[in-house]
Structure formats: structure tokens, C-alpha cells
Design a protein around this motif. Structure first.
Motif, PDB file in Angstrom:
ATOM      1  N   VAL A  33       0.947  -0.890  -0.122  1.00  0.00           N
ATOM      2  CA  VAL A  33       0.280  -0.550   0.410  1.00  0.00           C
ATOM      3  C   VAL A  33       0.525   0.833   0.325  1.00  0.00           C
ATOM      4  O   VAL A  33       2.087   1.586   0.583  1.00  0.00           O
ATOM      5  CB  VAL A  33      -0.744  -0.030   0.887  1.00  0.00           C
ATOM      6  CG1 VAL A  33      -1.856   1.564   0.834  1.00  0.00           C
ATOM      7  CG2 VAL A  33      -2.243  -1.318   1.252  1.00  0.00           C
ATOM      8  N   GLU A  34       0.350   2.375  -0.807  1.00  0.00           N
ATOM      9  CA  GLU A  34       1.625   3.710  -0.866  1.00  0.00           C
ATOM     10  C   GLU A  34       0.218   5.182  -0.340  1.00  0.00           C
ATOM     11  O   GLU A  34      -0.661   4.798  -1.037  1.00  0.00           O
ATOM     12  CB  GLU A  34       1.882   3.592  -2.354  1.00  0.00           C
ATOM     13  CG  GLU A  34       3.032   2.463  -2.393  1.00  0.00           C
ATOM     14  CD  GLU A  34       3.643   2.532  -3.799  1.00  0.00           C
ATOM     15  OE1 GLU A  34       3.587   4.129  -4.521  1.00  0.00           O
ATOM     16  OE2 GLU A  34       4.051   1.916  -3.901  1.00  0.00           O
ATOM     17  N   ILE A  35       0.504   4.913   0.265  1.00  0.00           N
ATOM     18  CA  ILE A  35      -0.522   6.558   1.033  1.00  0.00           C
ATOM     19  C   ILE A  35       0.150   7.553  -0.062  1.00  0.00           C
ATOM     20  O   ILE A  35       1.321   7.603   0.376  1.00  0.00           O
ATOM     21  CB  ILE A  35      -0.499   6.825   2.337  1.00  0.00           C
ATOM     22  CG1 ILE A  35      -1.033   5.415   2.824  1.00  0.00           C
ATOM     23  CG2 ILE A  35      -1.106   8.109   3.142  1.00  0.00           C
ATOM     24  CD1 ILE A  35      -0.812   5.349   4.540  1.00  0.00           C
ATOM     25  N   SER A  36      -0.764   8.627  -0.585  1.00  0.00           N
ATOM     26  CA  SER A  36      -0.081   9.467  -1.515  1.00  0.00           C
ATOM     27  C   SER A  36       0.372  10.919  -0.231  1.00  0.00           C
ATOM     28  O   SER A  36      -0.027  11.028   0.977  1.00  0.00           O
ATOM     29  CB  SER A  36      -1.106   9.957  -2.180  1.00  0.00           C
ATOM     30  OG  SER A  36      -2.118  10.943  -1.624  1.00  0.00           O
ATOM     31  N   THR A  37       0.632  11.900  -0.967  1.00  0.00           N
ATOM     32  CA  THR A  37       1.348  12.959   0.084  1.00  0.00           C
ATOM     33  C   THR A  37       0.464  13.347   0.585  1.00  0.00           C
ATOM     34  O   THR A  37       0.354  13.953   1.501  1.00  0.00           O
ATOM     35  CB  THR A  37       2.526  13.968  -0.420  1.00  0.00           C
ATOM     36  OG1 THR A  37       2.589  14.006  -2.318  1.00  0.00           O
ATOM     37  CG2 THR A  37       3.818  13.458  -0.786  1.00  0.00           C
ATOM     38  N   GLU A  38      -0.278  14.021   0.066  1.00  0.00           N
ATOM     39  CA  GLU A  38      -1.674  14.880  -0.235  1.00  0.00           C
ATOM     40  C   GLU A  38      -2.850  14.202   1.198  1.00  0.00           C
ATOM     41  O   GLU A  38      -3.141  14.526   2.285  1.00  0.00           O
ATOM     42  CB  GLU A  38      -2.542  14.232  -1.339  1.00  0.00           C
ATOM     43  CG  GLU A  38      -2.195  15.430  -2.757  1.00  0.00           C
ATOM     44  CD  GLU A  38      -1.369  15.092  -3.383  1.00  0.00           C
ATOM     45  OE1 GLU A  38      -1.163  13.750  -2.967  1.00  0.00           O
ATOM     46  OE2 GLU A  38      -0.550  15.969  -3.622  1.00  0.00           O
ATOM     47  N   ALA A  39      -2.738  12.681   1.002  1.00  0.00           N
ATOM     48  CA  ALA A  39      -3.076  12.148   1.880  1.00  0.00           C
ATOM     49  C   ALA A  39      -2.819  11.850   3.306  1.00  0.00           C
ATOM     50  O   ALA A  39      -2.892  12.332   4.711  1.00  0.00           O
ATOM     51  CB  ALA A  39      -3.609   9.926   2.017  1.00  0.00           C
TER      52      ALA A  39
END
Length: 85
Positions: A33-39
Motif C-alpha cells: 500500500v502506498e499513501i500519497s503525500t496529499e493523504a
């Protein structure tokens, strides 16, 4: 009417599985899972949230110590304004 025995149906599914994944090859891949910088930014508390928490804590302390006094006239004005908008 011919009814196929249970074992034959099971063998059909086994053959499909063997075709999909050969015996010698075991999948060692893992989910990722990769979480974006915005999230990530959305998960951080904003300045408003921290100020609100501090204000709530201060009010809790005043109520518990008995220092918090309610002005009944101001409360009545707020109720009146709300119901007569």
C-alpha cells in the motif's frame, strides 16, 4: 439422466488451479500500500484542530473546578436569535 459423481467435479477445479499456478512456482509477492503525500497531509492535525482541543480542555478544567459560570441572559439571547431567524 446421468449424474456425475462428486469426485469428478472436484478434479475439474483442481485442473484449473494447476493451470493457473504451476506446482514448482510459489507466489512470494506481498500486497503493498502506498499513501500519497496529499493523504498524509490530510491525516495530520491542522492548527484549528489543535486550538479547538486546547480550548475544550481549558473549558473542561473550568467546569470540573467550578469556575465556569453561565450567563443566563446571553444563553436566552442565543436561543431567541436561533428560533426567530
Amino acid at each position: 439422466m446421468k449424474i456425475n459423481p462428486y469426485n469428478q467435479i472436484q478434479n475439474i477445479y483442481k485442473k484449473q488451479l494447476e493451470k493457473a499456478q504451476p506446482k514448482g512456482e510459489v507466489s512470494k509477492k506481498k500486497d503493498q500500500v502506498e499513501i500519497s503525500t496529499e493523504a498524509k497531509l490530510m491525516q495530520q492535525e491542522s492548527r484549528i484542530v489543535t486550538e479547538r482541543k486546547e480550548k475544550i480542555e481549558a473549558l473542561k478544567e473550568k467546569v470540573q473546578s467550578g469556575e465556569y459560570k453561565v450567563n443566563p441572559q446571553e444563553v436566552a439571547k442565543k436561543f431567541y436569535g436561533f428560533w426567530n431567524q
